[in-house]
Design an enzyme around this catalytic site. Structure first.
Site, mmCIF file in Angstrom:
data_model
loop_
_atom_site.group_PDB
_atom_site.id
_atom_site.type_symbol
_atom_site.label_atom_id
_atom_site.label_comp_id
_atom_site.label_asym_id
_atom_site.label_seq_id
_atom_site.Cartn_x
_atom_site.Cartn_y
_atom_site.Cartn_z
ATOM 1 N N GLU A 1 -3.867 -9.758 3.083
ATOM 2 C CA GLU A 1 -4.674 -9.483 4.282
ATOM 3 C C GLU A 1 -5.779 -10.512 4.512
ATOM 4 O O GLU A 1 -6.107 -10.870 5.633
ATOM 5 C CB GLU A 1 -5.299 -8.086 4.189
ATOM 6 C CG GLU A 1 -4.329 -6.940 4.403
ATOM 7 C CD GLU A 1 -3.558 -6.557 3.145
ATOM 8 O OE1 GLU A 1 -3.612 -7.302 2.145
ATOM 9 O OE2 GLU A 1 -2.896 -5.510 3.176
ATOM 10 N N GLU B 1 0.833 -1.217 0.000
ATOM 11 C CA GLU B 1 0.000 0.000 0.000
ATOM 12 C C GLU B 1 0.863 1.262 0.000
ATOM 13 O O GLU B 1 0.541 2.242 -0.674
ATOM 14 C CB GLU B 1 -0.965 -0.022 1.188
ATOM 15 C CG GLU B 1 -2.039 -1.096 0.996
ATOM 16 C CD GLU B 1 -2.994 -1.178 2.165
ATOM 17 O OE1 GLU B 1 -2.540 -1.563 3.261
ATOM 18 O OE2 GLU B 1 -4.172 -0.846 1.991
#
Ligand code: NAD
Length: 696
Positions: free
Chosen positions: A125, A105
């Protein structure tokens, strides 16, 4: 400067280097360091661009998981990304190693990304029951398109650098050191006067989906087809949809809300528990610093169901293995099945033909027992009979190297007694694999009373090397997994007599999250094995025994608790079996009643938890988490429920004890009475997890 983030300048390019070993996790200290460094770059007129890179073995490999489940500490990752996007100077992520989760990210927030050849990037995730929480669901689709981004986020699987380049996730690949590569790339874009277009502003790759919402529904349907949709999967699908439906600022906020909701939820908590429990499970007190011996060559005795799979596990990890059988016939059969398994993988496209050949060549068949002499580790997987095992271990004692580790794959037999067949019981250990052994990841490492630390460490290390999840357990009948499994079988059968049908019990357990119910699973494994075992012990299971007496052994005979049509593995309820069940209840004088799914689940799981508590009390397992890992990797317990012991904590031990007392009263089975350990914890308002907290 912060201790974990260093800033220097190379001419007109600022270089920000994170050094937070072992994997440069994006901890609060790293985030703070990045904010400070970026502020300095902003005010440094001589710095025209910045390179963000990491020291050590990898670029940021993810968030600091220990922060999950606690209140977020500012600055959060979104703050760092905002500082990058508003810097006014190009920031280049120069990545080596594995860029994962929050690390990716941050990279997505940079203006450009370059990556070392042969390295990978991913948003894993979902494997912890959450979704990216710092823009991953918004920036990734804008760089690589909705389709591929959704696939990466929903599966959690990383992609190689070559694919990242083709998709536009990275701008260039480099060879060697990330910092000089990053600086060179920065100079190039400065020279080219390349425009700065943060990922959040790029809508070209999502335009087609913006034009048609139905297109997204079709795509998402791919991931919701098979049964249950977990919270994180549903959230991932919705969050990526925000990229299509909402302005980016709002979409980022909504993603964050979803992330926070998931992080505090039961499913994510359960998956974090398993993540940590798996790492803890192979840790054994007093074993720190004991390295174990290197296994350069292994040998497996017995080329049956288990021996073949175990040999494949070694070959898959590149370790040469000798497979030994009594007769040429049995050996050829075993080797034939192994070859067929590899060919199957090749025809499914999951293995290259030359790789299959390389692996097959690593497995050497032998009928001469003397061939064990070259092995550093021997795993015995012959028939489950003490006399035969004793004979085999006597031979191993004579014929193996003096420092070889001797392991047995026995399911139930006493490892200490087997060790006594040798003059070196310290070298004997249990390595209990699960079927199919080349697929199932659980490995119960059974520590005998004489097993030396060095022998135990060797078994654990080699288990890891061949891709298994080793859990150390002690000696008892069935060790941890099968000992608890036995209670499940007893209770499932009892439910039939009290009023349930196999399809109802199986439906309740699959609804709970198991891939298969206990009766469908018994049919798959074959009913005859446990029938033989019960007969040997003088035990009886009314229904299962009656089915075996009718030659209904499960899938292998097309009939068991269910019936199977030719060529099909789908269980179909059989009126003949249902009649048998009803008649048996009547014969035993039992009044049948309706049993709902909740009771079925509790009747099956809580007695297992009780047995688990007994196992902990007897120190057969070290921690409740070890038992959870065993059930998740060996028996299909749903990971998002965290395993039986974690699940009991979720229900509350007071409630579990109350139900167990009810079961003891209604069934008359005193084993259901809550163990003193459960009673004590419940009385103190504690959970099983508190046992591990104390131990640490
Ligand atoms: P199997 O019957 O499929 O294979 C046993 C093999 O051992 C046969 O091929 C036989 O020819 C060979 N053998 C017998 N005596 C031998 C000797 N003296 N030397 C060399 N080879 C010999 O049995 P299996 O299911 O593979 O089980 C093997 C062991 O693994 C048992 O102890 C069993 O309890 C255990 N185990 C089985 C499972 C399972 O699901 N099948 C799971 C875990 C552990």
């Amino acid at each position: 400067m912060s201790q974990v983030v260093e800033l220097r300048r190379d001419g007109n390019v600022a270089v920000i280097v994170i050094e937070n070993p072992p994997v440069n996790a994006l901890s609060n200290a790293v985030r703070r360091g990045l904010i400070d460094a970026l502020a300095q770059v902003k005010s440094d007129a001589a710095a025209e661009a910045a390179v963000l890179a990491c020291a050590g073995r990898t670029f940021i490999a993810g968030a600091d998981i220990t922060e999950f489940g606690k209140p977020p500490q500012r600055p959060v990752t979104n703050d760092v990304i905002a500082a990058i996007e508003t810097l006014g100077k190009p920031v280049i992520a120069a990545m080596h190693g594995t860029t994962l989760g929050g690390g990716l990210e941050i990279a997505l927030g940079c203006h450009f990304r370059i990556a070392a050849q042969g390295t990978r990037r991913g948003q894993p995730e979902i494997k912890l029951g959450i979704i990216p929480g710092a823009g991953g669901t918004q920036r990734l689709p804008r760089l690589i398109g909705i389709e591929k981004a959704l696939a990466m986020i929903v599966t959690g699987d990383p992609i190689p650098a070559t694919e990242a380049l083709a998709l536009g996730l990275i701008d260039e690949m480099f060879d060697g050191d990330p910092i000089p590569a990053g600086v060179a790339f920065a100079r190039k874009i400065l020279a080219d006067k390349r425009a700065l277009r943060p990922a959040r502003d790029r809508d070209e790759k999502i335009a087609a989906f913006k034009a048609s919402g139905a297109k997204y529904d079709d795509l998402a349907a791919k991931y919701v087809k098979r049964g249950r949709v977990l919270d994180a999967t549903a959230a991932a699908i919705e969050a990526v949809r925000f990229a299509i439906d909402l302005p980016v600022a709002e979409a980022l906020e909504r993603e964050r809300e979803k992330f926070l909701l998931l992080v505090g939820g039961d499913q994510a908590r359960a998956q974090r528990h398993i993540f940590f429990a798996e790492r803890e499970a192979a840790k054994v007190p007093n074993l720190a610093g004991v390295k174990g011996r290197e296994v350069k060559r292994a040998a497996v005795i017995g080329a049956g169901t288990m021996g073949g799979g175990i040999a494949m596990s070694f070959a898959n990890a590149g370790i040469p293995v000798t497979l030994i059988e009594v007769t040429q016939d049995a050996l050829s059969r075993g080797l034939g099945i192994i070859a067929k398994n590899y060919q199957g993988a090749v025809s499914r496209g999951s293995l290259k033909p030359e790789e299959a050949e390389r692996r097959i060549a690593l497995i050497k068949g032998e009928t001469d027992f003397g061939a064990v002499a070259g092995a550093d580790l021997v795993i015995e997987a012959v028939f489950e009979e003490m006399d035969i095992k004793n004979r085999v271990f006597g031979d191993l004692d004579r014929l193996t190297k003096s420092d070889a580790v001797l392991a047995t794959n026995t399911s139930y037999l006493d490892v200490d007694a087997i060790a006594q067949a040798t003059k070196r019981p310290q070298a004997v250990v249990g390595m209990h694999f699960f079927s199919p052994a080349n697929v199932m990841r659980l490995l119960e490492v059974v520590r005998g009373k004489d097993t030396s630390p060095d022998t135990l460490a060797t078994a654990i290390a080699v288990g890891r090397k061949i891709g298994k999840v080793p859990v150390v357990v002690g000696v008892c009948h069935g060790f941890v997994g099968n000992r608890m499994h036995r209670l499940r079988s007893i209770e499932a059968e009892r439910l039939l007599l009290e009023g349930a049908l196999p399809k109802e019990v199986d439906a309740a357990m699959t609804e709970f999250g198991f891939p298969m119910g206990p009766f469908a699973a018994s049919d798959l494994a074959g009913l005859d094995i446990s029938w033989r075992m019960r007969k040997a012990q003088g035990a009886r299971a009314e229904i299962a025994d009656a089915l075996c007496e009718m030659q209904r052994f499960g899938q292998k005979s097309k009939r068991g608790f269910y019936v199977y049509e030719e060529g099909s593995r789908t269980p179909k309820p059989d009126p003949e079996v249902e009649r048998l069940i009803v008649e048996t209840s009547a014969r035993l004088g039992m009044t049948r009643r309706n049993i709902d799914a909740k009771e079925i689940v509790e009747r099956i799981l809580f007695p297992m938890v009780n047995e688990g508590a007994r196992i902990l009390d007897e120190k057969i397992a070290q921690r409740p988490g070890d038992i959870d890992v065993i059930w998740i990797y060996g028996y299909g317990f749903p990971a998002w429920r965290g395993g039986p012991m974690h699940y009991a904590d979720t229900c509350g031990l007071r409630y579990v004890c109350e139900r167990l007392r009810d079961f003891a009263a209604t069934t008359g089975d005193q084993r259901h009475k809550p163990t003193p350990l459960l009673e004590r914890l419940a009385g103190e308002g504690r959970g099983l997890a508190s046992l591990s907290e104390k131990a640490n």
